[in-house]
Each structure stands twice: as structure tokens, then as C-alpha cells.
Design a protein around this motif. Structure first.
Motif, PDB file in Angstrom:
ATOM      1  N   TYR A 114      -2.054  14.076  -1.898  1.00 50.60           N
ATOM      2  CA  TYR A 114      -2.385  12.770  -0.924  1.00 50.60           C
ATOM      3  C   TYR A 114      -2.869  13.480   0.587  1.00 50.60           C
ATOM      4  O   TYR A 114      -2.408  14.554   0.823  1.00 50.60           O
ATOM      5  N   GLN A 115      -4.213  13.009   0.741  1.00 48.52           N
ATOM      6  CA  GLN A 115      -4.565  13.448   1.971  1.00 48.52           C
ATOM      7  C   GLN A 115      -4.137  12.824   3.209  1.00 48.52           C
ATOM      8  O   GLN A 115      -3.658  11.768   3.113  1.00 48.52           O
TER       9      GLN A 115
ATOM     10  N   ASP B 137       0.862  -1.104   0.022  1.00 46.14           N
ATOM     11  CA  ASP B 137      -0.049   0.045   0.010  1.00 46.14           C
ATOM     12  C   ASP B 137       0.851   1.253  -0.030  1.00 46.14           C
ATOM     13  O   ASP B 137       0.361   2.369  -0.185  1.00 46.14           O
TER      14      ASP B 137
ATOM     15  N   ASP C 235      -5.754  11.241   5.521  1.00 48.26           N
ATOM     16  CA  ASP C 235      -6.296  10.224   5.608  1.00 48.26           C
ATOM     17  C   ASP C 235      -5.916   8.865   4.851  1.00 48.26           C
ATOM     18  O   ASP C 235      -6.240   7.806   4.988  1.00 48.26           O
TER      19      ASP C 235
ATOM     20  N   THR D 102      -6.083   8.899   1.445  1.00 55.00           N
ATOM     21  CA  THR D 102      -6.651   8.892   0.235  1.00 55.00           C
ATOM     22  C   THR D 102      -5.862   9.793  -0.769  1.00 55.00           C
ATOM     23  O   THR D 102      -5.069  10.599  -0.466  1.00 55.00           O
TER      24      THR D 102
END
Length: 182
Positions: A45-46, A12, A48, A50
Motif C-alpha cells: 500500500y502506497q 474505500d 498516495d 494506491t
């Protein structure tokens, strides 16, 4: 089935856009950054985890954006420049008496340009005739630029880095590198 399984098992932490992750992390560390690429879109890129597709700031895009970004860097308004092959020619980002920012320049090469002439052009953006070799009160040569090249464990990247080290050595470049190590 092998390729599908490999894709499904990718970590990930792998980014679809490493340049946007680098930019995010530099900004998170409190530095201002400008970009010199031909990109129109970015991945934001957040917190959280996402990712959201976005537009690059208009003041950084096109020829005027490239000039404005280099000026902001040379004036000390931006701490960092990030670029790709678009930044390899036509700009001066060296420490010079002509610029407000006379600090030592440091270049981190994350993905070297495989073609040696373009790569040398990129290195030349911060290593130019007329640069300040020392600042007042500092030892001679203390303001000369520094270069760092990061290389992942990817065989493709390691092959490019090895070829670059060999080509630089053949150009009698003053480098400390080995094409035998990671």
C-alpha cells in the motif's frame, strides 16, 4: 443488481489484504516485523492510497524463512511476528532463557482459526513449557503471555468468536470472554 450495487457501494477503506495493512501500520509505527504464512505475493500500500502487487521477502518464505523469522524474533532482531495457520505448529516463540529476547509475549488474534485444535496450537506458540514466568525484579507471573482477540461486526466473525469462547470454556481454559457480547 443487488450484489453489484453492494460491491459498488463498498467503502474505500476496505482492504483486499488486511494482513498487508496490518504489517504496513506496524512498520510505520517503527517496529520490525517478520511474517510466517505461505504467501508468495503481497500488496504494497502506497502513501498516495494506491496498491502495488509485490513479492514477499525471500528470507521469510518457505521452511528456512519460517525458521529465520522465529530466530529473528527470539533474538530481538524483529519486534513482531505476523502469521496465519502456517505459524500454528513447529515453532517456539515464548519468553525463554534460551533466547536473547525474554520480553513478555503478546498475541493479537485478528482472524481466529475456526478449528479449535489448530487454534490452541497457535496460542501455544507463545505459551509453552519452560517459559519465563517472571523477569528479575518483577512480580511472579508478570512475564506470562497475554492474548487479545479482535472481532469485527461481521456476523460470520462474531459466530466464530462465540464458538471459540464456548469451546475454550469447555476445555476449562483460563479465559476472560463472553459469547454474549461483541
Amino acid at each position: 443488481a443487488g450484489i453489484r450495487e453492494m460491491i459498488d457501494n463498498m467503502p474505500d477503506t476496505m482492504s483486499a489484504s488486511p494482513i498487508d495493512l496490518i504489517r504496513r501500520d506496524i512498520e510505520a509505527a517503527g517496529h520490525s516485523i517478520r511474517e510466517i504464512t505461505g504467501r508468495k505475493q503481497v500488496i504494497n500500500y502506497q502513501p498516495d492510497g494506491t496498491a502495488v502487487l509485490g513479492e514477499r521477502p525471500s528470507e521469510e518464505r518457505g521452511s528456512k524463512g519460517k525458521i529465520a523469522s522465529v530466530k529473528a524474533y527470539n533474538d530481538g532482531e524483529a519486534n513482531c511476528l505476523i502469521g496465519n495457520v502456517s505459524a500454528a505448529v513447529g515453532l517456539s516463540a515464548h519468553a525463554s532463557k534460551k533466547f536473547k529476547n525474554t520480553d513478555r509475549r503478546v498475541m493479537f488474534v485478528a482472524m481466529p482459526i475456526p478449528e479449535i485444535n489448530a487454534f490452541m496450537q497457535m496460542l501455544g506458540r507463545i505459551n509453552r513449557t519452560g517459559q519465563l514466568e517472571q523477569k528479575e525484579g518483577m512480580p511472579k507471573g508478570s512475564n506470562l503471555p497475554k492474548f487479545f482477540m479482535t472481532v469485527s461486526q461481521s456476523p460470520t466473525e462474531q459466530r466464530i468468536a462465540s464458538n471459540q469462547a464456548r469451546k475454550l470454556a469447555s476445555l476449562n481454559a483460563n479465559v476472560t470472554a463472553s459469547d454474549e457480547t461483541d
